[in-house]
Design a protein around this motif. Structure first.
Motif, PDB file in Angstrom:
ATOM      1  N   LEU A  77      42.794  45.499  38.455  1.00 15.54           N
ATOM      2  CA  LEU A  77      42.067  44.714  39.451  1.00 15.54           C
ATOM      3  C   LEU A  77      41.282  43.580  38.796  1.00 15.54           C
ATOM      4  CD1 LEU A  77      41.283  44.475  42.434  1.00 15.54           C
ATOM      5  CD2 LEU A  77      39.384  46.037  41.973  1.00 15.54           C
ATOM      6  N   THR A  78      41.489  42.371  39.273  1.00 14.42           N
ATOM      7  CA  THR A  78      40.691  41.213  38.888  1.00 14.42           C
ATOM      8  C   THR A  78      40.398  40.414  40.153  1.00 14.42           C
ATOM      9  OG1 THR A  78      42.552  39.696  38.555  1.00 14.42           O
ATOM     10  CG2 THR A  78      41.868  41.041  36.651  1.00 14.42           C
ATOM     11  N   THR A  79      39.376  39.576  40.089  1.00 10.27           N
ATOM     12  CA  THR A  79      39.056  38.748  41.250  1.00 10.27           C
ATOM     13  C   THR A  79      40.223  37.832  41.610  1.00 10.27           C
ATOM     14  OG1 THR A  79      36.675  38.774  40.823  1.00 10.27           O
ATOM     15  CG2 THR A  79      37.530  36.933  42.112  1.00 10.27           C
ATOM     16  N   ALA A  80      40.833  37.205  40.596  1.00 15.43           N
ATOM     17  CA  ALA A  80      41.899  36.244  40.858  1.00 15.43           C
ATOM     18  C   ALA A  80      43.119  36.890  41.500  1.00 15.43           C
ATOM     19  CB  ALA A  80      42.296  35.545  39.565  1.00 15.43           C
ATOM     20  N   ALA A  81      43.434  38.116  41.091  1.00  9.60           N
ATOM     21  CA  ALA A  81      44.651  38.766  41.582  1.00  9.60           C
ATOM     22  C   ALA A  81      44.407  39.689  42.766  1.00  9.60           C
ATOM     23  CB  ALA A  81      45.295  39.554  40.448  1.00  9.60           C
ATOM     24  N   ALA A  82      43.141  39.947  43.097  1.00  7.43           N
ATOM     25  CA  ALA A  82      42.826  40.897  44.161  1.00  7.43           C
ATOM     26  C   ALA A  82      43.349  40.419  45.506  1.00  7.43           C
ATOM     27  CB  ALA A  82      41.313  41.108  44.237  1.00  7.43           C
ATOM     28  N   VAL A  83      43.953  41.333  46.239  1.00  4.55           N
ATOM     29  CA  VAL A  83      44.512  41.028  47.556  1.00  4.55           C
ATOM     30  C   VAL A  83      43.695  41.764  48.613  1.00  4.55           C
ATOM     31  CG1 VAL A  83      46.540  41.169  49.042  1.00  4.55           C
ATOM     32  CG2 VAL A  83      46.809  40.731  46.580  1.00  4.55           C
ATOM     33  N   VAL A  84      43.036  41.006  49.478  1.00  3.97           N
ATOM     34  CA  VAL A  84      42.227  41.619  50.521  1.00  3.97           C
ATOM     35  C   VAL A  84      43.095  42.524  51.386  1.00  3.97           C
ATOM     36  CG1 VAL A  84      40.862  41.149  52.598  1.00  3.97           C
ATOM     37  CG2 VAL A  84      40.539  39.763  50.545  1.00  3.97           C
ATOM     38  N   GLY A  85      42.624  43.733  51.624  1.00  6.26           N
ATOM     39  CA  GLY A  85      43.355  44.714  52.411  1.00  6.26           C
ATOM     40  C   GLY A  85      44.052  45.765  51.577  1.00  6.26           C
ATOM     41  N   GLN A  86      44.306  45.472  50.284  1.00  2.00           N
ATOM     42  CA  GLN A  86      44.965  46.473  49.454  1.00  2.00           C
ATOM     43  C   GLN A  86      43.986  47.582  49.081  1.00  2.00           C
ATOM     44  OE1 GLN A  86      47.237  45.047  46.132  1.00  2.00           O
ATOM     45  NE2 GLN A  86      48.798  44.136  47.443  1.00  2.00           N
ATOM     46  N   ARG A  87      44.534  48.780  48.896  1.00  2.00           N
ATOM     47  CA  ARG A  87      43.730  49.902  48.451  1.00  2.00           C
ATOM     48  C   ARG A  87      43.441  49.799  46.965  1.00  2.00           C
ATOM     49  NH1 ARG A  87      47.924  52.704  51.411  1.00  2.00           N
ATOM     50  NH2 ARG A  87      49.047  51.018  50.388  1.00  2.00           N
ATOM     51  N   CYS A  88      42.393  50.458  46.520  1.00  2.00           N
ATOM     52  CA  CYS A  88      42.062  50.428  45.096  1.00  2.00           C
ATOM     53  C   CYS A  88      41.414  51.745  44.686  1.00  2.00           C
ATOM     54  CB  CYS A  88      41.164  49.236  44.748  1.00  2.00           C
ATOM     55  SG  CYS A  88      39.677  49.062  45.726  1.00  2.00           S
ATOM     56  N   GLY A  89      41.385  51.959  43.370  1.00  2.00           N
ATOM     57  CA  GLY A  89      40.817  53.177  42.817  1.00  2.00           C
ATOM     58  C   GLY A  89      40.747  53.057  41.310  1.00  2.00           C
ATOM     59  N   THR A 155      28.350  38.329  44.982  1.00  2.00           N
ATOM     60  CA  THR A 155      28.560  37.113  44.206  1.00  2.00           C
ATOM     61  C   THR A 155      29.626  36.262  44.891  1.00  2.00           C
ATOM     62  OG1 THR A 155      28.070  38.349  42.180  1.00  2.00           O
ATOM     63  CG2 THR A 155      29.160  36.209  41.937  1.00  2.00           C
ATOM     64  N   VAL A 156      29.308  35.017  45.125  1.00  2.00           N
ATOM     65  CA  VAL A 156      30.235  34.119  45.810  1.00  2.00           C
ATOM     66  C   VAL A 156      31.548  34.016  45.037  1.00  2.00           C
ATOM     67  CG1 VAL A 156      30.635  31.750  46.577  1.00  2.00           C
ATOM     68  CG2 VAL A 156      28.384  32.802  46.889  1.00  2.00           C
ATOM     69  N   GLY A 157      32.666  34.148  45.754  1.00  2.00           N
ATOM     70  CA  GLY A 157      33.975  34.002  45.139  1.00  2.00           C
ATOM     71  C   GLY A 157      34.609  35.292  44.682  1.00  2.00           C
ATOM     72  N   THR A 158      33.840  36.387  44.650  1.00  2.00           N
ATOM     73  CA  THR A 158      34.420  37.676  44.290  1.00  2.00           C
ATOM     74  C   THR A 158      35.041  38.318  45.528  1.00  2.00           C
ATOM     75  OG1 THR A 158      32.365  38.892  44.707  1.00  2.00           O
ATOM     76  CG2 THR A 158      32.677  37.996  42.487  1.00  2.00           C
ATOM     77  N   LYS A 159      35.697  39.470  45.316  1.00  2.00           N
ATOM     78  CA  LYS A 159      36.237  40.242  46.439  1.00  2.00           C
ATOM     79  C   LYS A 159      35.413  41.532  46.573  1.00  2.00           C
ATOM     80  CE  LYS A 159      39.684  37.254  46.415  1.00  2.00           C
ATOM     81  NZ  LYS A 159      40.971  37.573  45.811  1.00  2.00           N
ATOM     82  N   ALA A 250      30.895  57.288  39.807  1.00  2.00           N
ATOM     83  CA  ALA A 250      31.039  56.695  41.136  1.00  2.00           C
ATOM     84  C   ALA A 250      31.541  57.735  42.123  1.00  2.00           C
ATOM     85  CB  ALA A 250      32.017  55.524  41.093  1.00  2.00           C
ATOM     86  N   THR A 251      31.193  57.540  43.370  1.00  2.00           N
ATOM     87  CA  THR A 251      31.789  58.304  44.465  1.00  2.00           C
ATOM     88  C   THR A 251      32.747  57.383  45.208  1.00  2.00           C
ATOM     89  OG1 THR A 251      29.833  59.717  44.741  1.00  2.00           O
ATOM     90  CG2 THR A 251      31.378  59.599  46.583  1.00  2.00           C
ATOM     91  N   LEU A 252      34.024  57.738  45.183  1.00  2.00           N
ATOM     92  CA  LEU A 252      35.058  56.950  45.848  1.00  2.00           C
ATOM     93  C   LEU A 252      35.346  57.545  47.220  1.00  2.00           C
ATOM     94  CD1 LEU A 252      37.571  56.643  42.867  1.00  2.00           C
ATOM     95  CD2 LEU A 252      35.632  55.151  43.398  1.00  2.00           C
ATOM     96  N   MET A 253      35.472  56.699  48.206  1.00  2.00           N
ATOM     97  CA  MET A 253      35.784  57.123  49.571  1.00  2.00           C
ATOM     98  C   MET A 253      36.940  56.275  50.083  1.00  2.00           C
ATOM     99  SD  MET A 253      31.802  57.441  50.697  1.00  2.00           S
ATOM    100  CE  MET A 253      31.378  56.056  49.598  1.00  2.00           C
ATOM    101  N   ARG A 254      38.097  56.390  49.392  1.00  2.00           N
ATOM    102  CA  ARG A 254      39.292  55.600  49.679  1.00  2.00           C
ATOM    103  C   ARG A 254      38.958  54.102  49.737  1.00  2.00           C
ATOM    104  NH1 ARG A 254      42.719  59.409  53.944  1.00  2.00           N
ATOM    105  NH2 ARG A 254      42.557  61.323  52.708  1.00  2.00           N
ATOM    106  N   PRO A 255      38.529  53.543  48.613  1.00  2.00           N
ATOM    107  CA  PRO A 255      38.107  52.137  48.594  1.00  2.00           C
ATOM    108  C   PRO A 255      39.252  51.184  48.928  1.00  2.00           C
ATOM    109  CG  PRO A 255      37.439  53.284  46.589  1.00  2.00           C
ATOM    110  CD  PRO A 255      38.407  54.177  47.294  1.00  2.00           C
ATOM    111  N   PHE A 256      38.884  50.018  49.434  1.00  2.00           N
ATOM    112  CA  PHE A 256      39.840  48.948  49.674  1.00  2.00           C
ATOM    113  C   PHE A 256      39.128  47.618  49.509  1.00  2.00           C
ATOM    114  CE2 PHE A 256      37.838  49.795  53.694  1.00  2.00           C
ATOM    115  CZ  PHE A 256      37.687  48.548  54.301  1.00  2.00           C
ATOM    116  N   LEU A 257      39.909  46.566  49.311  1.00  2.00           N
ATOM    117  CA  LEU A 257      39.359  45.223  49.154  1.00  2.00           C
ATOM    118  C   LEU A 257      39.134  44.657  50.546  1.00  2.00           C
ATOM    119  CD1 LEU A 257      41.786  44.307  46.303  1.00  2.00           C
ATOM    120  CD2 LEU A 257      39.317  44.563  46.044  1.00  2.00           C
ATOM    121  N   SER A 258      37.863  44.501  50.899  1.00  2.00           N
ATOM    122  CA  SER A 258      37.546  44.259  52.306  1.00  2.00           C
ATOM    123  C   SER A 258      37.445  42.781  52.679  1.00  2.00           C
ATOM    124  CB  SER A 258      36.238  44.957  52.672  1.00  2.00           C
ATOM    125  OG  SER A 258      35.157  44.452  51.916  1.00  2.00           O
ATOM    126  N   LYS A 259      36.984  41.917  51.728  1.00  2.00           N
ATOM    127  CA  LYS A 259      36.802  40.510  52.097  1.00  2.00           C
ATOM    128  C   LYS A 259      36.529  39.682  50.859  1.00  2.00           C
ATOM    129  CE  LYS A 259      31.820  41.046  53.014  1.00  2.00           C
ATOM    130  NZ  LYS A 259      31.299  40.076  52.045  1.00  2.00           N
TER     131      LYS A 259
END
Length: 261
Positions: A77-89, A155-159, A250-259
């Motif tokens: 995962l990186t800011t440049a490659a992150a796709v909003v809506g994809q799941r992450c972990g 931070t502006v510009g991050t996901k 961390a506590t993960l609760m099925r994270p995703f890239l939201s915006k």
């Protein structure tokens, strides 16, 4: 809190094993599970089986963040490659130490090729965090592959990474240092399942700047016996306060890239 361990009844599903490289015609089967298969454990933990294609030699560390597509193809995962809506972990580690409590273990260096890995999407887990504030209510991507950040405000510009929180911005414990040795012994104030974790940055009297945790050794009943550092201590000390950062519980609760922030 403590880090989750695998307790799946799915024969052979071990989320601490990396499968591959898979080479066509080699006789090595792969994948061994359907992509998207879920393995479970204690503390609400869930791991998802994903494909990882590496174009260059890559070292995977416990706590690195990944995203994956709806076809379960994972990438760091990186800011440049992150796709909003994809799941992450996160990657929990390449092996499990022989303890009753289990938990994340070592890093693994992989050559270019096709691999299959289990990525944790739920429960308690180690998570690489470039910086964290006391608020611990914001999680977001960074420019560094596999690292998240937990600033006081977005931070502006991050996901934004939704559905994750952190236990604390750092962890402190006491240890004995020996001048010229990279071992911390006589440890107190820590729990095997809650860290500190391999790759974490450590600071304290007699610890050179930039030192990280290279390995953690456990007793058969799951007690942390010693911690190996990436550099030797420069002084003798007893009961030295050590602060570990950058790999947090961390506590993960099925994270995703939201915006996009």
């Amino acid at each position: 809190m403590t880090i989750a361990i695998s307790q799946t009844d799915r024969l052979g599903a071990n989320p601490f094993v990396v499968e591959g490289p898979i080479v066509a015609g080699s006789g090595i089967p792969g994948p061994n599970f359907a992509l998207g298969t879920v393995a479970g454990g204690d503390r609400e933990s869930e791991w998802v089986y994903c494909q990882l294609v590496l174009a260059a030699q890559t070292t995977l560390q416990p706590g690195q963040w990944f995203q994956w597509s709806r076809d379960y193809v994972a990438s760091l995962l990186t800011t440049a490659a992150a796709v909003v809506g994809q799941r992450c972990g996160v990657f929990s580690g390449a092996a499990q130490p022989p303890t009753l409590t289990g938990g994340p273990a070592g890093a693994i260096t992989l050559q270019p090729g096709i691999y299959y890995i289990w990525l944790q999407r739920n429960g308690q887990a180690p998570a690489q965090v470039a910086s964290a504030t006391a608020a611990l209510v914001v999680a977001e991507t960074t420019i560094t592959a596999g690292q998240a950040s937990a600033p006081a405000s977005a931070t502006v510009g991050t996901k934004a990474i939704a559905n994750v929180n952190f236990a604390a911005a750092n962890q402190t414990f006491a240890a004995t240092t020996v001048n010229g040795s990279n071992l911390l012994t006589n440890l107190s104030g820590l729990n095997a399942g809650s860290g500190p974790f391999i790759g974490a940055a450590v600071a304290g009297t007699g610890i050179p700047g930039g030192t990280t945790i290279a390995a953690v050794s456990y007793s058969p009943n799951g007690v942390v016996q010693s911690i190996t550092l990436s550099a030797n201590a420069t002084a003798n000390g007893t009961g030295i306060t050590i602060t570990a950062t950058s790999v947090l519980e961390a506590t993960l609760m099925r994270p995703f890239l939201s915006k996009v922030n």
